[in-house]
Design a protein around this motif. Structure first.
Motif, PDB file in Angstrom:
ATOM      1  N   UNK A 245       0.830  -1.210   0.000  1.00  0.00           N
ATOM      2  CA  UNK A 245       0.000   0.000   0.000  1.00  0.00           C
ATOM      3  C   UNK A 245       0.862   1.257   0.000  1.00  0.00           C
ATOM      4  N   UNK A 246       1.922   1.255   0.824  1.00  0.00           N
ATOM      5  CA  UNK A 246       2.799   2.429   0.878  1.00  0.00           C
ATOM      6  C   UNK A 246       3.491   2.662  -0.459  1.00  0.00           C
ATOM      7  N   UNK A 247       3.930   1.586  -1.098  1.00  0.00           N
ATOM      8  CA  UNK A 247       4.620   1.720  -2.382  1.00  0.00           C
ATOM      9  C   UNK A 247       3.697   2.272  -3.470  1.00  0.00           C
ATOM     10  N   UNK A 248       2.441   1.840  -3.453  1.00  0.00           N
ATOM     11  CA  UNK A 248       1.512   2.239  -4.508  1.00  0.00           C
ATOM     12  C   UNK A 248       0.848   3.589  -4.252  1.00  0.00           C
ATOM     13  N   UNK A 249       0.589   3.914  -2.987  1.00  0.00           N
ATOM     14  CA  UNK A 249      -0.190   5.110  -2.678  1.00  0.00           C
ATOM     15  C   UNK A 249       0.647   6.312  -2.265  1.00  0.00           C
ATOM     16  N   UNK A 250       1.926   6.104  -2.004  1.00  0.00           N
ATOM     17  CA  UNK A 250       2.773   7.196  -1.512  1.00  0.00           C
ATOM     18  C   UNK A 250       2.852   8.321  -2.537  1.00  0.00           C
ATOM     19  N   UNK A 251       2.616   9.549  -2.071  1.00  0.00           N
ATOM     20  CA  UNK A 251       2.687  10.735  -2.927  1.00  0.00           C
ATOM     21  C   UNK A 251       3.865  11.591  -2.505  1.00  0.00           C
ATOM     22  N   UNK A 252       4.625  12.053  -3.487  1.00  0.00           N
ATOM     23  CA  UNK A 252       5.830  12.833  -3.192  1.00  0.00           C
ATOM     24  C   UNK A 252       5.499  14.215  -2.649  1.00  0.00           C
TER      25      UNK A 252
END
Length: 253
Positions: A245-252
């Motif tokens: 989830x963190x890899x896919x949803x993380x926003x810069x």
């Protein structure tokens, strides 16, 4: 193309993660607030639990029950609260946007932060263990290897959870969520106190939390020398889900 970009592109993905991990470790060790959260508060918790009767009946001596719980608290303090807050404000001030222009990527950033958490966790484990021994702690030697595996899984799990929150909500919300979660998990989430001390009606819910899985697994390993398969499975599931989830949803930004 800048020299730094050329150099970064010439470095393999593993090397990039190691470089990022080194950078993140230096940042964590130079941050006074994170050091208080990672070192001072766990030591205070260990002393408090050892000299009081809050853990009566959990083990023959209070310190034997206190040390595993405090080690679990160290994981949450560093991996979840510390990384969540630090990453949230890095995101606000554009630091993460800078990383987004490099080949590091989301996965590289996450794994670099996990390496930093593990480096700081080693320091915490040594410190808490030394203080615990001075207070009379005698861990079950059979459980040391399972406990080390559980700490590694816990670090990966809570780092991913912290980054998931930091990468999807505003920094102010990250600050509130991670601090509130730290308090709740430490007091009632199976971290410092075993689930057997909680009311029976809420135990099934708490039993599904990664905090309870980590805290109770460490107590079983370091007090009784037993390996908790159920706790390990819960930690693995939470780690896998939160990392994806963190890899896919993380926003810069």
């Amino acid at each position: 193309m800048s020299q730094s970009t050329l150099t970064s592109n010439a470095v393999g993905p593993v090397k990039r993660i190691l470089i990022q991990g080194k950078y993140e470790t230096k940042v964590m060790l130079s941050n006074g607030e994170q050091l208080v959260l990672a070192v001072v508060l766990p030591v205070i918790a260990l002393l408090a639990l050892t000299v009081t009767n809050l853990l009566d009946g959990v083990a023959d001596r209070a310190v034997d029950a206190a040390v595993p719980g405090v080690l679990a608290l160290c994981v949450i303090s560093t991996a979840f609260t510390g990384q969540g807050i630090g990453t949230g404000f890095d995101r606000r001030y554009g630091v993460l946007r800078m990383f987004s222009t490099t080949p590091l990527g989301r996965a590289g950033l996450i794994f670099g932060k996990i390496l930093a958490v593990l480096a700081v966790l080693v320091i915490q484990v040594v410190l808490i263990s030394v203080v615990g021994v001075l207070l009379g702690w005698h861990p079950n030697l059979v459980g040391i290897v399972p406990a080390a595996v559980q700490l590694l899984l816990g670090a990966g799990c809570f780092t991913s959870l912290g980054l998931l929150i930091a990468g999807t909500v505003r920094p102010e919300a990250t600050l509130a969520i991670t601090n509130l979660a730290w308090v709740l998990l430490a007091g009632a989430g199976g971290v410092l106190f075993p689930l057997s001390m909680a009311p029976e009606w809420i135990q099934p819910t708490l039993n599904a939390l990664p905090s309870a899985a980590l805290g109770d697994s460490l107590r079983q390993s370091l007090i009784d020398g037993r390996f908790s398969l159920a706790g390990m499975i819960i930690l693995i599931i939470w780690t896998a889900v939160s990392a994806v989830a963190a890899t896919r949803l993380f926003k810069w930004n």
